[in-house]
Design a protein around this motif. Sequence first.
Motif, short mmCIF file in Angstrom:
data_model
loop_
_atom_site.label_atom_id
_atom_site.label_comp_id
_atom_site.label_asym_id
_atom_site.label_seq_id
_atom_site.Cartn_x
_atom_site.Cartn_y
_atom_site.Cartn_z
N VAL A 288 -7.72 -5.58 2.39
CA VAL A 288 -7.14 -6.09 1.14
C VAL A 288 -5.89 -6.90 1.47
O VAL A 288 -5.06 -6.48 2.28
N VAL A 289 -5.76 -8.05 0.84
CA VAL A 289 -4.53 -8.84 0.90
C VAL A 289 -3.94 -8.88 -0.50
O VAL A 289 -4.64 -9.22 -1.46
N VAL A 290 -2.66 -8.53 -0.63
CA VAL A 290 -1.95 -8.59 -1.91
C VAL A 290 -1.04 -9.80 -1.89
O VAL A 290 -0.21 -9.94 -0.99
N LEU A 291 -1.20 -10.68 -2.88
CA LEU A 291 -0.35 -11.86 -3.00
C LEU A 291 0.81 -11.57 -3.95
O LEU A 291 0.60 -11.08 -5.07
N ILE A 292 2.04 -11.87 -3.52
CA ILE A 292 3.22 -11.70 -4.38
C ILE A 292 4.10 -12.93 -4.26
O ILE A 292 3.98 -13.72 -3.32
N ASN A 293 5.00 -13.08 -5.26
CA ASN A 293 6.02 -14.12 -5.20
C ASN A 293 7.22 -13.67 -6.03
O ASN A 293 7.28 -12.51 -6.47
N GLY A 294 8.16 -14.56 -6.27
CA GLY A 294 9.36 -14.20 -6.99
C GLY A 294 9.13 -13.82 -8.44
O GLY A 294 10.04 -13.27 -9.08
N GLY A 295 7.95 -14.09 -8.98
CA GLY A 295 7.62 -13.69 -10.34
C GLY A 295 6.89 -12.36 -10.41
O GLY A 295 6.54 -11.91 -11.51
N SER A 296 6.66 -11.72 -9.27
CA SER A 296 6.00 -10.41 -9.24
C SER A 296 7.07 -9.35 -9.46
O SER A 296 7.98 -9.20 -8.64
N ALA A 297 6.96 -8.61 -10.56
CA ALA A 297 8.05 -7.70 -10.91
C ALA A 297 7.52 -6.35 -11.36
O ALA A 297 6.37 -6.22 -11.79
N SER A 298 8.37 -5.33 -11.21
CA SER A 298 8.16 -4.01 -11.82
C SER A 298 6.84 -3.38 -11.37
O SER A 298 6.70 -2.99 -10.22
N ALA A 299 5.88 -3.24 -12.29
CA ALA A 299 4.62 -2.59 -11.95
C ALA A 299 3.92 -3.30 -10.79
O ALA A 299 3.26 -2.66 -9.96
N SER A 300 4.04 -4.62 -10.72
CA SER A 300 3.45 -5.36 -9.60
C SER A 300 4.06 -4.92 -8.27
O SER A 300 3.37 -4.79 -7.25
N GLU A 301 5.36 -4.67 -8.29
CA GLU A 301 6.04 -4.27 -7.07
C GLU A 301 5.72 -2.82 -6.69
O GLU A 301 5.72 -2.46 -5.51
N ILE A 302 5.42 -2.00 -7.70
CA ILE A 302 4.98 -0.63 -7.40
C ILE A 302 3.67 -0.66 -6.63
O ILE A 302 3.50 0.02 -5.61
N VAL A 303 2.72 -1.49 -7.10
CA VAL A 303 1.42 -1.59 -6.42
C VAL A 303 1.59 -2.17 -5.02
O VAL A 303 1.08 -1.61 -4.04
N ALA A 304 2.32 -3.28 -4.91
CA ALA A 304 2.50 -3.91 -3.61
C ALA A 304 3.21 -2.96 -2.64
O ALA A 304 2.84 -2.85 -1.46
N GLY A 305 4.23 -2.27 -3.13
CA GLY A 305 4.97 -1.35 -2.26
C GLY A 305 4.14 -0.17 -1.80
O GLY A 305 4.22 0.25 -0.64
N ALA A 306 3.33 0.39 -2.70
CA ALA A 306 2.50 1.53 -2.33
C ALA A 306 1.46 1.14 -1.29
O ALA A 306 1.27 1.84 -0.27
N LEU A 307 0.77 0.02 -1.51
CA LEU A 307 -0.27 -0.40 -0.56
C LEU A 307 0.34 -0.86 0.76
O LEU A 307 -0.25 -0.68 1.83
N GLN A 308 1.54 -1.42 0.70
CA GLN A 308 2.22 -1.84 1.93
C GLN A 308 2.67 -0.63 2.74
O GLN A 308 2.45 -0.56 3.96
N ASP A 309 3.29 0.35 2.10
CA ASP A 309 3.77 1.52 2.81
C ASP A 309 2.64 2.31 3.47
O ASP A 309 2.80 2.86 4.56
N HIS A 310 1.50 2.38 2.80
CA HIS A 310 0.35 3.12 3.35
C HIS A 310 -0.47 2.26 4.30
O HIS A 310 -1.48 2.73 4.82
N ARG A 311 -0.06 1.01 4.48
CA ARG A 311 -0.78 0.07 5.33
C ARG A 311 -2.24 -0.08 4.88
O ARG A 311 -3.15 -0.25 5.68
N ARG A 312 -2.43 0.02 3.57
CA ARG A 312 -3.76 -0.18 3.00
C ARG A 312 -4.03 -1.64 2.71
O ARG A 312 -5.16 -2.05 2.53
N ALA A 313 -2.97 -2.43 2.61
CA ALA A 313 -3.12 -3.85 2.31
C ALA A 313 -2.08 -4.64 3.08
O ALA A 313 -1.03 -4.13 3.46
#
Length: 460
Positions: A288-313
């Motif tokens: 999985v690749v998660v795309l983010i930018n400066g407009g990704s906020a709040s709930a988006s950052e929760i998802v990106a952070g969780a998948l990043q920390d677990h190295r799932r994405a």
Amino acid sequence: MKRRVGTVAAVAGAFAAGLVVGPMVAAVAQDGGRADTYRLLNLFGDVFERVRAEYVEPINDRDAVENAINGMLTGLDPHSSYLNQRSYRDMQVQTRGEFGGLGIEVTQENGYIKVISPIDDTPAFRAGVKAGDLITHLNGNSVQGLTLQEAVEQMRGERGTAIKITIRREGADRPIELSLTREVIRPQVVRFHLEGNDIAYVRLTSFNEQTDAGLRRAIQTMRQQAPNGLKGIVLDLRNNPGGLLDQAVQVSDEFLERGEIVSTRARRTDDAQRWNAKPGDLAQGLPVVVLINGGSASASEIVAGALQDHRRAIVLGSKSFGKGSVQTVMPIPGNGAIRLTTARYYTPSGRSIQSTGIEPDIEVLAQRQEATAGIPREREADLRKALRNEGGVQQPAGAAIPKLDLPAGVAEKVSRLPPEGAPAFDPTKPETDFQLQQALQLLRNLASAQQQPTRRAASR
């Protein structure tokens, strides 16, 4: 948490109902002997009575008290506010996935209305409103002096009615004037299609009550459409301003088999909460690749952070907005509700992204000007009275998570900048979306690298 909510609702309800302040203040003063609080609340009562008696025109008591409450809340941080009955109903409709207006997520900065993100396929999006735009006038009238809620109410209205907005945009020589026609906004929060018949592309535009169910349907549909199966998934959270916390948890859980998703820490330690993943991976192990930018906020950052920390994405793109706080909507029966910041949230590794944002694993800029001209993009840290980053892992973002482990050469083949003369981005043409194209290239490189050992073994 319930004890605190009940207290706040009772106090705010007493003001909004127009009850006499004195008895309530006396009760507060007796509870703990807070003489200063007693005097300050008496100050409010004195000013209120003076305004009622001496203002040049008669005032509406309810409007005056609601404005006072809203001023108290908006003075705390950029995200706390008072919702009158109409605004509260609008918010409830919006979280269910339908509302009337222009289709933009906004905040307030220096008296102006700041666009966080336009919502796909809405009047604002089609007119070219961009994240970072400053709305300075509505129908020719300055927005300075308006609360955020008042400005939002002016932008909303009956379907088919028009409104003129004036925008100040970074780099533009003069203000931009747009005439928009309001629509019933039913944002399609989940958009999806197959890329090259083997990669699932899913874009989440916000987190409302429909998001997780829509994600599941999208993946299942594309799994059936892919003639030779899927090789990977792109989860696009760019310009997604967030939404419901429980939906962010559920979306994260779709890709995780176990472990913490997110935790929140409130003022009282016993109000801390933690959410953990349940077994089951919707992607069935696909990269999985998660795309983010400066407009990704709040709930988006929760998802990106969780998948990043677990190295799932693999998180790809540019640094996110940095909104790491949680707002609780507390209804006040008969008087709307208050939206109050009640907690900070933390990624599984203990990072607080408040005012810092999520750093991508692989930085890929959408346009060359972001590097060559240093185009500024406002983030949470730039907002007036933004909360400090505290209580989390005190080290640079990304330092608390395992090093990105990819086959040799896979990440190196991803380009950081669009080539000179690359076509301008057109949302209707995925081939002009440089960040998306690099995400697709990364997934195909990864799939190819994973297949090479099998091919060598079969050739022996």
